[in-house]
Design an enzyme around this catalytic site. Structure first.
Site, PDB file in Angstrom:
ATOM      1  N   LYS A  72     -14.500   8.047  20.689  1.00 14.33           N
ATOM      2  CA  LYS A  72     -14.240   6.607  20.849  1.00 14.33           C
ATOM      3  C   LYS A  72     -15.316   5.773  20.153  1.00 14.33           C
ATOM      4  O   LYS A  72     -14.999   4.813  19.450  1.00 14.33           O
ATOM      5  CB  LYS A  72     -14.172   6.281  22.338  1.00 14.33           C
ATOM      6  N   THR A  74     -17.310   6.783  17.737  1.00  8.77           N
ATOM      7  CA  THR A  74     -17.157   7.066  16.304  1.00  8.77           C
ATOM      8  C   THR A  74     -16.027   6.218  15.713  1.00  8.77           C
ATOM      9  O   THR A  74     -16.155   5.657  14.617  1.00  8.77           O
ATOM     10  CB  THR A  74     -16.861   8.562  16.094  1.00  8.77           C
ATOM     11  N   ARG A  95     -22.383  -0.023  23.837  1.00  4.27           N
ATOM     12  CA  ARG A  95     -23.358   0.183  24.902  1.00  4.27           C
ATOM     13  C   ARG A  95     -24.543   1.009  24.386  1.00  4.27           C
ATOM     14  O   ARG A  95     -24.411   1.773  23.439  1.00  4.27           O
ATOM     15  CB  ARG A  95     -22.716   0.930  26.074  1.00  4.27           C
ATOM     16  N   LYS A 106     -23.962  15.273  26.216  1.00  4.03           N
ATOM     17  CA  LYS A 106     -23.600  14.673  24.934  1.00  4.03           C
ATOM     18  C   LYS A 106     -24.569  15.013  23.817  1.00  4.03           C
ATOM     19  O   LYS A 106     -24.174  15.224  22.672  1.00  4.03           O
ATOM     20  CB  LYS A 106     -23.502  13.149  25.084  1.00  4.03           C
ATOM     21  N   ALA A 274     -18.826   4.070  32.877  1.00  4.29           N
ATOM     22  CA  ALA A 274     -17.474   3.612  33.211  1.00  4.29           C
ATOM     23  C   ALA A 274     -16.859   4.401  34.348  1.00  4.29           C
ATOM     24  O   ALA A 274     -15.881   3.955  34.936  1.00  4.29           O
ATOM     25  CB  ALA A 274     -16.572   3.705  31.985  1.00  4.29           C
ATOM     26  N   PHE A 302     -14.855   5.845  28.452  1.00  2.00           N
ATOM     27  CA  PHE A 302     -13.839   6.799  28.863  1.00  2.00           C
ATOM     28  C   PHE A 302     -12.426   6.283  28.560  1.00  2.00           C
ATOM     29  O   PHE A 302     -12.231   5.573  27.590  1.00  2.00           O
ATOM     30  CB  PHE A 302     -14.017   7.182  30.340  1.00  2.00           C
ATOM     31  N   PHE A 382      -9.473  15.729  13.023  1.00  3.07           N
ATOM     32  CA  PHE A 382     -10.354  16.886  12.885  1.00  3.07           C
ATOM     33  C   PHE A 382      -9.807  17.771  11.768  1.00  3.07           C
ATOM     34  O   PHE A 382      -8.598  17.808  11.523  1.00  3.07           O
ATOM     35  CB  PHE A 382     -10.409  17.689  14.189  1.00  3.07           C
ATOM     36  N   TRP A 410     -14.798  10.028  10.574  1.00  3.48           N
ATOM     37  CA  TRP A 410     -15.917  10.956  10.814  1.00  3.48           C
ATOM     38  C   TRP A 410     -16.350  11.588   9.493  1.00  3.48           C
ATOM     39  O   TRP A 410     -17.545  11.712   9.226  1.00  3.48           O
ATOM     40  CB  TRP A 410     -15.485  12.053  11.803  1.00  3.48           C
TER      41      TRP A 410
END
Length: 558
Positions: A72, A74, A95, A106, A274, A302, A382, A410
């Site tokens: 999200k 990214t 954030r 992460k 969140a 999220f 991906f 990405w």
């Protein structure tokens, strides 16, 4: 072999932050430099833009997250870069990452690949010190509360009705429940308490909802820390702590300016979780972006069952803003997991599993439509995705009346998200119908607000609570808090309160474990299932691979 996120970020040509500020015409006198590549924006400058026309706000949300990843942040970065590439003056609002997840699961939260905000090492670690200031302000209140007990307790606080805990910005399950004040009278009053993670602090929520030092101080003063023996609330103002707390936060409140790999301005400020808080960056940063740019891209944590719901029902309600378009991020890999595929098998083509898992995406789209907002689906691409799997998503979304657009930001940065950017602009530039509506009204009872979220957003049959919890709802309403919105604390992994129920669960109830008042933030926190306000580290935390080499270069941040 592909480069890691930190290797890509380290190799990037980073521009002086003064150049990024110049793109937005921010005067040098209103920049407070934190080195060459970070700056804070003065609150005076924010106030000077009070009557500037507001640009359009783009909200990025997602399906329920899985270990396969959704991307999200990214996507938010890639979309912001793409909007600038097609000639739209754009700012990104994100954030700040918490140290807890960075060292836990992460390993970094500043985007990924060629769609990142930089300097990523600084942003992921101590940044400009905002979280430390928030933790210090929170714990100052804790210390003043215990000090008040030691020196006579003139406010007649009931030590068994103290609700204010301490915080630390780290995942540390051993601190969830503790005993304070042991070792004799010189060490204070013995009592049970505990720690939450800093991003779950009400101070963090207040910080992100305040638009001035004056408002910040007023909100901090309303924090309820305990109740007296005759059950009257005791606030931070009663303890005379809110002024000093504001002093600790005076610099942190100024929005932080950084940049993407492609030089798009990014305000990274505030960071409530969140799943246990309201999951949005600061109102200050969002409004600053909207006053300086034609498009402001922001994210909510999220899935749309958590971050987006709270963004719309809490942040938009309190700040008087609304998004023009919502982007729902999904991946082939995550949809396969929602369709029952194990993580180890995600590399194998499986269009049938995508078809089965897409019911999760379908529910999140329904959620956004409840607010009468236009949406577009971003398929975060991906390299293992097959054309057939992507086509499943595109066809299904077409039947739902929404566009699904493959984006490979990405791998290619903003260039990989230009189709998505054009779709967002097309939706945002439609004649404004102004049909935006909240999920519930202020006048509804607190119980019915919670039920509205559970039934409409989660798809639950009903909500459940024991007699004591139901009485808490009634007590809050009797005390004049019935008009407040509700902030649901729930697992992020499922639409239900059971993290193992993927896809689109049906025939379930939401069990309410506790309900708490956040009077300063202006909402009621509702805890469901087994959600914890202090996370723990996994068996193999990211901290095990984060290190620094002899040249001072950080390694291991993803």
């Amino acid at each position: 072999m592909s480069l890691s996120d930190i290797e890509i970020a380290s190799a990037a040509k980073i521009r002086p932050i003064t150049e990024i500020a110049a793109k937005l015409h921010i005067p040098d006198d209103d920049l407070e430099l934190y080195g060459k590549y970070k700056a804070k924006i003065s609150l005076d400058y924010f106030r000077s833009l009070e009557h500037a026309p507001a640009g359009k706000l783009i909200l990025v949300t997602a399906i329920n997250p899985t270990p396969a990843g959704e991307g999200k942040t990214t996507t938010s970065v890639g979309l912001g870069d793409a909007l600038n590439r097609i000639g739209k003056r754009t700012v990104i609002c994100l954030r700040e990452p918490s140290l807890g997840p960075c060292f836990g699961v992460k390993g970094g939260a500043a985007g990924g690949g060629y769609a990142q905000v930089i300097p990523m090492e600084d942003i992921n670690l101590h940044f400009t010190g905002d979280f430390h200031a928030i933790g210090a302000a929170h714990n100052l209140l804790s210390a003043m509360l215990d000090n008040h007990l030691t020196h006579g307790n003139v406010l007649n606080i009931d030590v068994n009705r103290i609700t204010w805990r301490r915080v630390v910005d780290m995942n540390d399950r051993a601190l969830r429940d503790i005993v304070l004040g042991l070792g004799g009278s010189a060490n204070g009053t013995p009592r049970e308490s505990g720690y939450d993670i800093t991003v779950a602090s009400e101070v963090m929520a207040i910080f992100c909802l305040s638009e001035s030092l004056k408002e910040l101080r007023e909100r901090l003063g309303k924090i309820v820390v305990a109740y007296t023996r005759d059950k009257k609330p005791v606030t931070a103002a009663d303890l005379k702590a809110h002024g000093a707390m504001t002093v600790l936060l005076k610099d942190a409140l100024k929005p932080n300016l950084v940049q993407t790999l492609e030089g798009t301005p990014a305000f990274v400020h505030g960071g409530p979780f969140a799943n246990i808080a309201h999951g949005c960056n600061s109102v200050l940063a969002t409004k600053l972006g909207m006053r300086l740019a034609d498009y402001t891209v922001t994210e909510a944590g999220f899935g749309a069952d958590l971050g987006a719901e709270k963004f719309l029902d809490i942040k938009c309600r309190k700040a008087g803003i609304q998004p023009s378009v919502v982007v729902i991020v999904a991946t082939v890999r995550a949809l396969k997991m929602h369709g029952g595929v194990l993580k180890a098998d995600l590399g194998k083509p499986n269009p049938a599993a995508v078809e089965k898992g897409i019911e999760n995406l379908e529910k999140h789209l329904e959620n956004i439509r409840m607010y009468n907002l236009p949406a577009v689906v971003a398929i975060n691409h991906f390299t293992t995705d097959t054309d057939e799997e992507v086509a499943v998503i595109e066809r299904h979304c077409q039947t739902l009346g929404v566009r699904a657009i493959k984006a490979d930001h990405w791998a290619r940065g903003g260039a990989g998200a230009e189709d998505l950017a054009r779709a967002v602009v097309a939706l945002a530039d439609q004649p404004a119908a102004n049909n935006f509506q909240f999920l519930y009204t202020d006048e509804m009872s607190l119980w019915n607000k919670v039920r509205a979220v559970a039934q409409n957003i989660y798809g639950a049959d009903n909500i459940m609570a024991d007699v004591k919890i139901r009485q808490k709802f009634k007590d809050f309403e009797a005390a004049g808090h019935g008009h407040l919105p509700v902030c649901m604390a729930k697992t992020q992994y499922s639409l239900s309160t059971d993290p193992a129920l993927l896809g689109r669960p049906k025939n379930f109830d939401v069990q309410i474990r506790d309900v708490k008042l956040s009077a300063g933030a202006g909402f009621i926190v509702v805890l469901t299932g087994d959600i914890m306000t202090m996370p723990g580290l996994p068996k193999a935390p990211s901290a095990e691979i984060i290190d620094i080499n002899e040249d001072g270069k950080i390694v291991g941040l993803f």
